[in-house]
Design a protein around this motif. Structure first.
Motif, PDB file in Angstrom:
ATOM      1  N   UNK A 124      78.299 -70.583  -0.060  1.00 42.27           N
ATOM      2  CA  UNK A 124      79.271 -71.007   0.954  1.00 42.27           C
ATOM      3  C   UNK A 124      80.663 -70.586   0.505  1.00 42.27           C
ATOM      4  N   UNK A 125      81.618 -70.747   1.381  1.00 42.09           N
ATOM      5  CA  UNK A 125      83.009 -70.427   1.051  1.00 42.09           C
ATOM      6  C   UNK A 125      83.612 -71.596   0.274  1.00 42.09           C
ATOM      7  N   UNK A 126      84.024 -71.313  -0.955  1.00 39.55           N
ATOM      8  CA  UNK A 126      84.608 -72.339  -1.820  1.00 39.55           C
ATOM      9  C   UNK A 126      86.016 -71.895  -2.193  1.00 39.55           C
ATOM     10  N   UNK A 127      86.980 -72.771  -1.959  1.00 39.58           N
ATOM     11  CA  UNK A 127      88.376 -72.484  -2.298  1.00 39.58           C
ATOM     12  C   UNK A 127      88.543 -72.442  -3.818  1.00 39.58           C
ATOM     13  N   UNK A 128      89.690 -71.952  -4.265  1.00 34.03           N
ATOM     14  CA  UNK A 128      89.980 -71.893  -5.690  1.00 34.03           C
ATOM     15  C   UNK A 128      89.819 -73.275  -6.303  1.00 34.03           C
ATOM     16  N   UNK A 129      88.984 -73.337  -7.355  1.00 35.61           N
ATOM     17  CA  UNK A 129      88.656 -74.595  -8.009  1.00 35.61           C
ATOM     18  C   UNK A 129      89.016 -74.503  -9.485  1.00 35.61           C
ATOM     19  N   UNK A 130      89.972 -75.322  -9.955  1.00 42.26           N
ATOM     20  CA  UNK A 130      90.332 -75.284 -11.377  1.00 42.26           C
ATOM     21  C   UNK A 130      89.276 -76.001 -12.222  1.00 42.26           C
TER      22      UNK A 130
END
Length: 190
Positions: A124-130
């Motif tokens: 799936x589309x996952x935003x930038x995750x720190x």
């Protein structure tokens, strides 16, 4: 198997088993100046449980066992022998890697698999995750905190950022790196 791009003498060979209970892998890396052998255990949630690494040079050796408990506490047991101009092996202060779910074995593209799979970056589309990593410097086997960012990119690619370094990793359907720009590219064994 990966060929080093930063050091063409380095060749990484890995055996990987991915099952419902997690990932188990072992591998080696050889170069003109050192060799490593390692074993990795990852649980079903794609969280590191244990990494064992040995690093050898012409007149030195180092060993590290890095473990993450079920409560998230990291411990390390390390030793060194011989004369190497390298930082001391091990984890000097476990609190520096508080919150890390993964180890990141330096120069080894396989350890990118855990955050790729755990975050579902290929599904799936996952935003930038720190994320925080317990990064193992190779060949010293010193463990330090590494802040990294992962995100989905185009199909078959993952965005990776660490400090000022930013790239897209080409990965296969299992989330294993095919091409890591400036570090290594996967080879077909002959």
């Amino acid at each position: 198997m990966w060929q080093g791009l930063d050091d063409p003498s380095r060749v990484d060979q890995v055996n990987v088993s991915i099952t419902e209970s997690g990932m188990h892998a072992f591998g080696t890396a050889t170069s003109d100046t050192f060799a490593t052998a390692w074993r990795l255990e990852v649980d079903a949630g794609w969280v590191t449980r244990r990494l064992e690494v040995s690093s050898r040079g012409f007149d030195w050796s180092r060993n590290l066992v890095l473990e993450r408990s079920h409560t998230g506490t990291w411990t390390a047991h390390a030793d060194a022998a011989g004369d190497a101009d390298l930082p001391a092996p091990g984890l000097a202060d476990p609190s520096t890697v508080q919150g890390a779910q993964d180890c990141d074995l330096g120069l080894c593209p396989l350890t990118n698999t855990m955050p790729i799979r755990r975050l579902g970056l290929l599904d799936r589309s996952v935003a930038e995750t720190p994320l925080v990593m317990a990064w193992v410097d190779v060949p010293s086997l010193r463990v330090i905190r590494s802040e990294q960012i992962y995100a989905s990119a185009v199909p078959g690619r993952v965005l990776f950022r660490s400090g000022e370094f930013r790239t897209e990793l080409d990965v296969d359907p299992d989330g294993i790196v095919i091409d890591y720009p400036e570090l290594a590219t996967r080879q077909v064994p002959t």
